[in-house]
Design a protein around this motif. Structure first.
Motif, short mmCIF file in Angstrom:
data_model
loop_
_atom_site.label_atom_id
_atom_site.label_comp_id
_atom_site.label_asym_id
_atom_site.label_seq_id
_atom_site.Cartn_x
_atom_site.Cartn_y
_atom_site.Cartn_z
N PHE A 164 0.81 -1.21 0.00
CA PHE A 164 0.00 0.00 0.00
C PHE A 164 0.85 1.27 0.00
O PHE A 164 0.42 2.30 -0.50
CB PHE A 164 -0.96 -0.01 1.19
CG PHE A 164 -2.00 -1.08 1.09
CD1 PHE A 164 -3.17 -0.86 0.41
CD2 PHE A 164 -1.78 -2.34 1.65
CE1 PHE A 164 -4.13 -1.85 0.29
CE2 PHE A 164 -2.74 -3.34 1.55
CZ PHE A 164 -3.91 -3.10 0.86
N GLU A 165 2.04 1.21 0.57
CA GLU A 165 2.91 2.38 0.56
C GLU A 165 3.41 2.68 -0.84
O GLU A 165 3.44 3.82 -1.28
CB GLU A 165 4.10 2.16 1.51
CG GLU A 165 3.73 2.22 2.99
CD GLU A 165 4.97 2.18 3.86
OE1 GLU A 165 6.09 2.23 3.32
OE2 GLU A 165 4.80 2.10 5.09
N LYS A 166 3.80 1.64 -1.56
CA LYS A 166 4.31 1.81 -2.92
C LYS A 166 3.20 1.78 -3.97
O LYS A 166 3.44 2.06 -5.14
CB LYS A 166 5.34 0.73 -3.23
CG LYS A 166 6.58 0.79 -2.35
CD LYS A 166 7.56 -0.32 -2.71
CE LYS A 166 8.81 -0.25 -1.84
NZ LYS A 166 9.76 -1.35 -2.15
N GLU A 167 2.00 1.41 -3.53
CA GLU A 167 0.83 1.32 -4.41
C GLU A 167 1.11 0.41 -5.60
O GLU A 167 0.88 0.77 -6.76
CB GLU A 167 0.39 2.71 -4.88
CG GLU A 167 -0.09 3.61 -3.76
CD GLU A 167 -0.65 4.92 -4.23
OE1 GLU A 167 -0.48 5.23 -5.43
OE2 GLU A 167 -1.26 5.63 -3.43
N GLN A 168 1.59 -0.80 -5.28
CA GLN A 168 1.86 -1.75 -6.34
C GLN A 168 1.62 -3.18 -5.84
O GLN A 168 1.75 -3.46 -4.65
CB GLN A 168 3.29 -1.60 -6.86
CG GLN A 168 4.37 -1.87 -5.83
CD GLN A 168 5.76 -1.57 -6.37
OE1 GLN A 168 5.93 -0.69 -7.22
NE2 GLN A 168 6.75 -2.30 -5.89
N PRO A 169 1.26 -4.10 -6.75
CA PRO A 169 0.98 -5.48 -6.34
C PRO A 169 2.24 -6.24 -5.96
O PRO A 169 3.35 -5.89 -6.36
CB PRO A 169 0.32 -6.08 -7.59
CG PRO A 169 0.86 -5.27 -8.72
CD PRO A 169 1.06 -3.88 -8.20
N ILE A 170 2.06 -7.30 -5.17
CA ILE A 170 3.12 -8.22 -4.77
C ILE A 170 2.73 -9.60 -5.29
O ILE A 170 1.56 -9.99 -5.22
CB ILE A 170 3.29 -8.26 -3.24
CG1 ILE A 170 3.64 -6.86 -2.71
CG2 ILE A 170 4.36 -9.27 -2.82
CD1 ILE A 170 3.61 -6.77 -1.19
N ASN B 205 4.69 -19.54 -8.27
CA ASN B 205 5.12 -18.94 -9.55
C ASN B 205 4.12 -17.91 -10.07
O ASN B 205 3.73 -17.92 -11.24
CB ASN B 205 5.34 -20.03 -10.62
CG ASN B 205 6.37 -21.05 -10.20
OD1 ASN B 205 7.43 -20.70 -9.67
ND2 ASN B 205 6.09 -22.33 -10.44
N ILE B 206 3.73 -17.01 -9.17
CA ILE B 206 2.76 -15.98 -9.55
C ILE B 206 3.48 -14.87 -10.31
O ILE B 206 4.46 -14.30 -9.85
CB ILE B 206 2.07 -15.39 -8.31
CG1 ILE B 206 1.34 -16.49 -7.52
CG2 ILE B 206 1.10 -14.28 -8.71
CD1 ILE B 206 0.24 -17.18 -8.29
N GLU B 207 2.97 -14.56 -11.50
CA GLU B 207 3.51 -13.49 -12.31
C GLU B 207 2.55 -12.31 -12.32
O GLU B 207 1.33 -12.48 -12.27
CB GLU B 207 3.75 -13.96 -13.75
CG GLU B 207 4.80 -15.06 -13.86
CD GLU B 207 5.04 -15.49 -15.30
OE1 GLU B 207 4.29 -14.99 -16.18
OE2 GLU B 207 5.94 -16.30 -15.53
N LEU B 208 3.12 -11.12 -12.38
CA LEU B 208 2.33 -9.89 -12.35
C LEU B 208 2.45 -9.16 -13.67
O LEU B 208 3.52 -9.13 -14.29
CB LEU B 208 2.79 -8.97 -11.22
CG LEU B 208 2.71 -9.52 -9.80
CD1 LEU B 208 3.39 -8.56 -8.83
CD2 LEU B 208 1.27 -9.75 -9.39
N SER B 209 1.37 -8.53 -14.08
CA SER B 209 1.40 -7.68 -15.27
C SER B 209 0.34 -6.60 -15.12
O SER B 209 -0.59 -6.72 -14.33
CB SER B 209 1.15 -8.50 -16.54
OG SER B 209 -0.12 -9.13 -16.49
N GLU B 210 0.50 -5.52 -15.89
CA GLU B 210 -0.47 -4.43 -15.89
C GLU B 210 -1.07 -4.29 -17.27
O GLU B 210 -0.35 -4.31 -18.28
CB GLU B 210 0.19 -3.12 -15.47
CG GLU B 210 0.62 -3.09 -14.01
CD GLU B 210 1.11 -1.73 -13.58
OE1 GLU B 210 0.74 -0.74 -14.25
OE2 GLU B 210 1.86 -1.64 -12.60
N ARG B 211 -2.37 -4.15 -17.34
CA ARG B 211 -3.07 -3.96 -18.60
C ARG B 211 -4.04 -2.80 -18.42
O ARG B 211 -5.06 -2.95 -17.76
CB ARG B 211 -3.80 -5.23 -19.03
CG ARG B 211 -2.85 -6.40 -19.27
CD ARG B 211 -3.54 -7.64 -19.76
NE ARG B 211 -2.60 -8.73 -19.91
CZ ARG B 211 -2.95 -9.96 -20.32
NH1 ARG B 211 -4.22 -10.23 -20.59
NH2 ARG B 211 -2.03 -10.92 -20.43
N GLU B 212 -3.66 -1.66 -18.97
CA GLU B 212 -4.40 -0.41 -18.78
C GLU B 212 -4.52 -0.12 -17.28
O GLU B 212 -3.52 0.04 -16.61
CB GLU B 212 -5.76 -0.48 -19.50
CG GLU B 212 -5.62 -0.62 -21.00
CD GLU B 212 -6.95 -0.68 -21.71
OE1 GLU B 212 -7.99 -0.82 -21.04
OE2 GLU B 212 -6.94 -0.58 -22.95
#
Length: 332
Positions: free
Chosen positions: A95-101, A127-134
């Motif tokens: 929440f501090e960095k406002e990004q997923p883990i 093996n969780i991968e993260l990505s951003e889409r819009e």
């Protein structure tokens, strides 16, 4: 001599401007600017964008789709907790960095009674991968049942609408609508639709834990006031934090002994609770505007500053009846 006459005339003009025919001083009301987190004319667009985002929320486990709804957040554990068809899902989020883990955990079981919830299965991400889409954050990988060691594929799509929605319910029986849950943007939509489509005159509070989106919650209060609804806090029920804001919106407000209204400071601005800020800090503006509308130019600000000094954000102050009377939430 001419200078003296001009000076005397100027003085007489000033004196006349400050009085009336009875030589009483005119009362000049100080203009107070309105402040809003979301400008009233922007609310329809805000709601439309929220609905579009909410439709994009998605959870798929081995190809089976489930709907997601907000349950809670835990800043210390760095997780967003959501409900889905088989239980609860914990999605890693800083929440501090406002990004997923890249972490996921699922607790399966009957969540109809969360106070006695006991998971029947625990599944942890692998093996969780993260990505951003819009505007969306996508978690994708596998989950493993800690007991059977069986693996399942998982894909979760979340965005801001999950955090802003809340999980409130609004049920109508006769001329009384009953509100429960955590307030958010979904509450505004529920209230707006019910007021437009049904006839009722009372909003009863069940168990309302607070608001996850104060900016829209204040506009929910304005819907209540515009509809001239009576707000009712019955025995055995409670409304905390943003729930008290909605109780204050009642055109008439009824409190029964054994009910609870709980207030505290909001958090945070530069790491400070609202109660730690100067009274002149602009951050108070939207709440001051709201409570002036609901409780008046004098009692509104008094009540607001009482709430943020009554308890820190991590705690709650359960109001005494005398306090409710003092700030005109109720009458004796």
């Amino acid at each position: 001599m001419k200078i003296a006459i001009v000076s005397l005339l100027a003085t007489l003009v000033v004196l006349q401007a400050c009085g009336n025919s009875d030589n009483k001083k005119a009362i000049v009301k100080q203009q107070v600017n309105e402040v809003h987190g979301i400008q009233p004319d922007k609310v329809p667009n805000y709601i439309e964008n929220f609905k579009l985002q909410y439709e994009q929320l998605d959870l798929q486990i081995d190809g089976v789709k489930y709907s997601l709804s907000f349950f809670d957040t835990d800043d210390a554990e760095k997780v967003i907790i959501a409900k889905y068809g088989n239980g609860l899902i914990y999605l890693g989020f800083d929440f501090e960095k406002e990004q997923p883990i890249n972490s996921i955990m699922l607790l399966e079981g009957d969540i109809s009674d969360l106070e006695d919830f006991k998971p029947t299965a625990i599944l942890k991400g692998s093996n969780i991968e993260l990505s951003e889409r819009e505007d969306n954050m996508v978690y994708q990988g596998s989950i493993e049942d800690v007991n059977t060691k069986k693996l399942y594929s998982i894909r979760a799509v979340i965005n801001e609408s999950l955090l802003e929605a809340g999980d409130s319910t609004l049920t109508l029986e006769g001329n009384v609508a009953t509100l429960n849950g955590t307030l958010g943007t979904a509450t505004y939509i529920q209230m707006d639709e019910l007021i437009k489509t049904k006839s009722f005159d009372t909003l009863k509070f069940g168990k309302v834990s607070g608001s996850i989106n104060d900016d829209i919650n204040m506009h929910t209060g304005r819907l209540i006031r515009a509809a001239k609804l009576t707000t009712l806090m019955p025995t055995g029920s409670f409304a905390y934090s943003g729930g008290v804001d909605l109780f204050a919106a009642g055109n008439q407000r009824i409190f029964q002994d054994g009910g609870e209204l709980g207030v505290h400071s909001w958090c945070c601005l530069a790491g400070k609770d609202a109660g730690q800020l100067s009274k002149t800090d602009p951050a108070h503006g939207a709440q001051l505007t709201y409570f002036r509308e609901m409780l008046g130019a004098e009692k509104g600000p008094e009540f607001y500053f009482f709430t943020i000094n009554a308890a820190p954000a991590a705690s709650i102050h359960k109001m005494k009846k005398a306090e409710m009377v003092k700030y005109s939430l109720i009458t004796e």
